[in-house]
Design a protein around this motif. Structure first.
Motif, PDB file in Angstrom:
ATOM      1  N   ASN A 191       0.852  -1.179   0.000  1.00  0.00           N
ATOM      2  CA  ASN A 191       0.000   0.000   0.000  1.00  0.00           C
ATOM      3  C   ASN A 191       0.896   1.240   0.000  1.00  0.00           C
ATOM      4  O   ASN A 191       1.567   1.526   0.970  1.00  0.00           O
ATOM      5  N   ILE A 192       0.911   1.956  -1.112  1.00  0.00           N
ATOM      6  CA  ILE A 192       1.821   3.095  -1.188  1.00  0.00           C
ATOM      7  C   ILE A 192       1.093   4.376  -1.601  1.00  0.00           C
ATOM      8  O   ILE A 192      -0.010   4.332  -2.122  1.00  0.00           O
ATOM      9  N   HIS A 210       5.259  11.014 -14.792  1.00  0.00           N
ATOM     10  CA  HIS A 210       6.087   9.880 -14.388  1.00  0.00           C
ATOM     11  C   HIS A 210       5.917   9.606 -12.906  1.00  0.00           C
ATOM     12  O   HIS A 210       5.785  10.549 -12.140  1.00  0.00           O
ATOM     13  N   PRO A 211       6.012   8.342 -12.512  1.00  0.00           N
ATOM     14  CA  PRO A 211       6.128   8.089 -11.071  1.00  0.00           C
ATOM     15  C   PRO A 211       7.456   8.699 -10.624  1.00  0.00           C
ATOM     16  O   PRO A 211       8.475   8.530 -11.298  1.00  0.00           O
ATOM     17  N   TYR A 212       7.438   9.432  -9.536  1.00  0.00           N
ATOM     18  CA  TYR A 212       8.656  10.103  -9.074  1.00  0.00           C
ATOM     19  C   TYR A 212       9.211   9.395  -7.848  1.00  0.00           C
ATOM     20  O   TYR A 212      10.372   9.062  -7.770  1.00  0.00           O
ATOM     21  N   GLU A 213       8.350   9.172  -6.881  1.00  0.00           N
ATOM     22  CA  GLU A 213       8.780   8.476  -5.687  1.00  0.00           C
ATOM     23  C   GLU A 213       7.554   7.865  -5.024  1.00  0.00           C
ATOM     24  O   GLU A 213       6.436   8.273  -5.290  1.00  0.00           O
ATOM     25  N   LYS A 214       7.819   6.875  -4.171  1.00  0.00           N
ATOM     26  CA  LYS A 214       6.707   6.260  -3.447  1.00  0.00           C
ATOM     27  C   LYS A 214       6.968   6.427  -1.961  1.00  0.00           C
ATOM     28  O   LYS A 214       8.083   6.234  -1.511  1.00  0.00           O
ATOM     29  N   ARG A 262       5.116   5.837   2.139  1.00  0.00           N
ATOM     30  CA  ARG A 262       4.105   5.034   2.827  1.00  0.00           C
ATOM     31  C   ARG A 262       3.238   5.878   3.744  1.00  0.00           C
ATOM     32  O   ARG A 262       2.223   5.411   4.223  1.00  0.00           O
ATOM     33  N   THR A 263       3.633   7.116   4.032  1.00  0.00           N
ATOM     34  CA  THR A 263       2.781   7.954   4.877  1.00  0.00           C
ATOM     35  C   THR A 263       2.633   9.331   4.243  1.00  0.00           C
ATOM     36  O   THR A 263       3.510   9.794   3.518  1.00  0.00           O
ATOM     37  N   LYS A 308       5.316  11.936   5.180  1.00  0.00           N
ATOM     38  CA  LYS A 308       6.552  11.830   4.398  1.00  0.00           C
ATOM     39  C   LYS A 308       6.377  12.391   2.999  1.00  0.00           C
ATOM     40  O   LYS A 308       7.293  13.003   2.441  1.00  0.00           O
ATOM     41  N   GLU A 349      10.785  19.244   0.200  1.00  0.00           N
ATOM     42  CA  GLU A 349      12.210  19.003  -0.065  1.00  0.00           C
ATOM     43  C   GLU A 349      12.516  19.154  -1.564  1.00  0.00           C
ATOM     44  O   GLU A 349      13.520  19.771  -1.948  1.00  0.00           O
ATOM     45  N   LYS A 372      14.971  21.928  -3.310  1.00  0.00           N
ATOM     46  CA  LYS A 372      16.110  21.527  -4.135  1.00  0.00           C
ATOM     47  C   LYS A 372      16.159  22.311  -5.445  1.00  0.00           C
ATOM     48  O   LYS A 372      17.228  22.527  -6.010  1.00  0.00           O
TER      49      LYS A 372
END
Lengths: 538, 273
Positions: free
Chosen positions: B181-182, B194-198, B200-201, B204, B211, B215
């Motif tokens: 579960n993401i 595009h998927p960048y990052e996954k 879990r909460t 985050k 962040e 950057k």
């Protein structure tokens, strides 16, 4: 064997064999020196298997000592398991450097080789810690240097100095002092040196065992040999203990090898542990019964296991990619989970079954990629992962994840569109963003961090430190979680192990939910051996 | 003769802003079963997300008709028009606009922003400001092009559930069917998602958005888009304020994006300085 003033390739080979035999004989007492009472990749086993990989490899033994040392170095580097095995293999690498272009090793050559070997050991470790095998290796090299002398004198001095250094390891590492043990890797190295010395002196090896904790760790034999069976018949992996009195180890060893392969027979005159692969386990058990009572019998059909692993895990050909992830995982369930989240492939191993550098190296090759990111997922796999990455032909980066949950957190940060270096950083950061807990059974009596543990009790670890001990799995689980700063909105992921059924895990998850307000709890089947739960708290 | 800016409701441009700048907004249609609602007129963003979770129907959206566009182009009168829209990869809106443009009384410049929601609004607002300064169609189009070339967006989904229900957002497809579960963070750049990052909460995920913005800072402007996540949007807006030359705007995501993302979606549109 007469006293020698030079060691040629043949003698060197025999000396290594003598060292390996001494190490193997004492591997059980070395295992018992593990500080944490968790089912873990045992130091004695890991060092023994590392050396055995070298001895079983197809080395052309010749009179040229430099060449033989080089071959032993290469083979032990491939066979290295666990951190102690990697350091040992680096020791041989350094030894070979010291003996480069030398046909016959003199006392002076040996001194130099011990020195380069100890230096190579230090280089293998990112942050060398004193009070470990490294300290013992360096003491051996330094103490052996007393001017003009014979080979025998060099080795005897090295052994003496190593023994002394070993005794002092608890004063350098507080965890050893608290557990009342000397460093296990250091003890293994002393055993190796004792074997070398006895071979040169032509005497039986005498090993001073540095005040170990009670050697009653009748914990389950590790699975570390599985990788060794690749080219052999599979059959049944049969493990059991023979309990008796006046047991004769060498006799049992011989008898066992006559009916089985891949045998490991270790123990003393009262308890002998057998690990062997046989096409029929019957005769092996009967044989054991003829010596004494049997306990902890564990028989596994490796043909089925192997087929299952091949069918579910085996990825024949991966398309070439510019980057890929290889992860070390403890079960098929985690293999699926890791590949589902973007790992190219996994190498089976982890707690209690540390993969060899070669197994990781094969994973790197199979990943078929320009740059492989490796997730060791275990502190004791980190060095073999680094070793494998240095031997690989493609670029590799080890993201030093210390647990499977850390590995999953790292994996989530992976983005195949970004540069490997960027990914490695992001993955490391993401891994550090969670806290890992583990619930397992104590493998022996111990006292760690002020907590007293009896063999068989349930223990809880947070980031590798013992924090909880009790007789109930759910209570340890709750206690463990309450020791983190868990807050409403946080997520607790429970990966339940092979010893737990789903309905139990579901009930435990419900309990956790009821104890911690506003916290999300998810459960997944982890299928890992020995560990009831791997826990991620974030 | 001046230039009029026309956009569609998938831009999620707030009505007050559109009115102030003279932007004509052509609504898409949201359908729950047989019920047809005009986006932004018959149903607001908050109402949409509530209905999304309670209705027995999974909604569909439909592009504006050619007739709706023809009407809008006629409304613009004798002015030249720049018609600024949601990516044609996400909606057929540009098709309708293009058919209507052929019949339009004046010149219509069609502009694909290759984005959606606040992304489109950012382009439309910049274009309208330059049009209101009396710039030519060519100049206004150049402004739209420059702005859209300098945009980048990241958004966090609270759940994969709505993607699973048949949503289509570019390569985010690859996230489906996962065992874990993401909450994915998606990245929009150069017309692709595009998927960048996954993560879990949610905490985050929000931290990751901040962040990522830090950057790449500084920015000329930042806008935050959200679906029923006003509180998080306010927090994000405060955290990002110092990275932007102009005040951060917070806008609600409408049905066109919302149907794919579900409630709780929150994203940032960054315009490079």
């Amino acid at each position: 064997m007469a006293i020698q003033d030079k060691i040629d390739g043949y003698s060197f080979w025999e000396m290594i064999q003598a060292g390996a035999a001494c190490l193997e004989e004492h591997s059980e007492s070395i295992n018992a020196l593990n500080v944490f009472p968790v089912p873990d990749g045992d130091t004695g086993i890991n060092m023994t298997l590392t050396l055995r990989a070298a001895l079983n490899s197809e080395i052309q033994v010749s009179s040229n000592v430099g060449e033989v040392a080089q071959a032993v170095s290469r083979a032990s580097m491939l066979g290295a398991r666990g951190n102690s095995g990697v350091i040992l293999s680096q020791f041989f690498k350094g030894f070979a450097i010291g003996l480069e272009n030398i046909e016959q090793c003199t006392a002076a050559d040996l001194l130099l080789a011990l020195k380069t070997a100890s230096e190579a050991g230090y280089e293998a470790v990112g942050n060398p810690v004193e009070g470990t095998i490294l300290t013992v290796m360096r003491a051996a090299a330094a103490g052996a240097d007393k001017g003009d002398q014979s080979i025998s004198a060099v080795l005897n001095l090295a052994l003496e100095s190593a023994e002394t250094a070993l005794e002092y390891t608890p004063s350098q590492l507080p965890v050893l002092a608290e557990a009342g043990v000397v460093d296990a890797g250091g003890q293994g190295f002393v055993a190796l040196l004792a074997g070398f010395t006895s071979y040169i002196d032509g005497t039986a090896p005498v090993l001073k065992v540095g005040s170990p904790a009670e050697i009653n760790s009748h914990h389950i034999f590790t699975q570390s040999d599985l990788g060794h069976t690749e080219d052999e018949l599979f059959g049944f992996c049969t493990q059991f203990l023979i309990l008796g009195s006046e047991l004769r180890l060498s006799e049992i060893k011989e008898a066992v090898s006559s009916v089985a392969d891949s045998t490991v027979v270790i123990g003393d005159d009262q308890v002998v542990r057998i690990h062997a692969h046989a096409s029929d386990p019957g005769p092996l058990l009967s044989l054991g019964l003829s010596y004494g009572n049997l306990d902890q019998i564990n028989i596994m059909n490796m043909d089925l296991q192997h087929q299952e692993f091949i069918s579910k895990n085996y990825k024949p050909l991966l398309n070439h990619s510019d980057q890929a992830i290889v992860a070390v995982v403890p079960s098929l369930q985690f293999d699926i989970l890791f590949r589902d989240q973007g790992a190219a492939l996994t190498v089976l191993g982890g707690q209690s079954m540390n993969p060899s550098a070669e197994e990781i190296l094969n994973g790197i090759k199979d990943a078929n990629s320009d740059h492989v990111l490796i997730l060791p997922n275990n502190p004791n796999v980190k060095l073999s992962a680094i070793q494998a990455s240095e031997m690989a032909e493609c670029a590799c980066t080890v993201v030093p994840t210390e647990s499977v949950p850390h590995g999953i957190a790292a994996l989530l940060a992976y983005n195949s569109n970004l540069e490997p270096a960027y990914n490695a950083n992001a993955m490391q950061e993401s891994a550090e963003g969670i806290v890992t807990g583990e619930v397992t059974v104590a493998a022996r009596d111990a006292k760690v961090g002020g907590i007293k543990v009896e063999e068989g009790q349930i223990i809880g670890m947070l980031e590798g430190s013992l924090v909880s001990c009790n007789d109930s799995v759910p209570e340890v689980l709750i206690d463990l979680i309450s020791k983190t700063n868990v807050d409403a909105g946080d997520l607790i992921t429970l990966y339940y192990g092979a010893d737990l059924k789903e309905d139990k895990a579901t009930a435990h998850a419900e309990l956790v939910r009821s104890k911690f307000d506003g916290v999300d709890v998810e459960i997944y089947e982890g299928g890992q051996p020995y560990y009831h739960y791997l826990v991620a708290i974030e | 003769m001046s230039v009029r800016v026309i956009t569609d409701s998938a831009s999620d441009i707030p009505p007050s802003v559109a009115k102030e700048l003279g932007i004509i907004v052509v609504p898409l249609t949201v359908m729950f079963g047989d019920e047809e609602l005009l986006d932004g007129i018959d149903i607001s963003s908050d109402q949409f997300f509530e209905k999304l979770q309670t209705s027995e129907f999974h909604p569909r959206t439909s592009q504006p008709s050619v007739a709706q566009f023809s009407k809008a182009y006629e409304e613009a009168g004798k002015n030249e028009i720049i018609s600024i829209h949601v990516s044609e990869k996400l909606s057929g809106t540009l098709n309708s606009a293009s058919l209507a443009a052929k019949e339009a009384p004046g010149k219509v410049e069609l502009f694909d922003t290759r984005g959606a929601s606040s992304w489109v609004a950012t382009v439309a607002i910049a274009a309208a400001k330059s049009a209101n300064e009396g710039k030519s169609l060519k100049q206004v189009t150049e402004v739209a092009q420059t702005v859209s070339d300098n945009l980048e967006a990241y958004f966090l989904l609270d759940t994969l559930e709505y993607l699973q229900k048949g949503g289509r957002i570019g390569k985010a497809q690859a996230l489906l069917g996962g065992l874990l579960n993401i909450k994915p963070i998606l990245h929009v750049a150069e017309g692709e998602v595009h998927p960048y990052e996954k993560v879990r909460t949610r905490a985050k995920g929000l931290a990751k958005l901040i962040e990522t913005a830090k950057k790449n800072a500084p920015f000329k402007e930042i806008s935050i888009m959200h679906g029923s996540a006003g509180e998080d949007a306010e927090v994000l807006s405060k955290s990002l304020a110092e990275l932007s030359e102009t005040p951060v705007s917070v806008r609600s995501v409408g049905p066109v994006i919302g149907v794919h993302t579900g409630p709780g979606v929150i994203g940032i549109v960054l315009r490079k300085a």
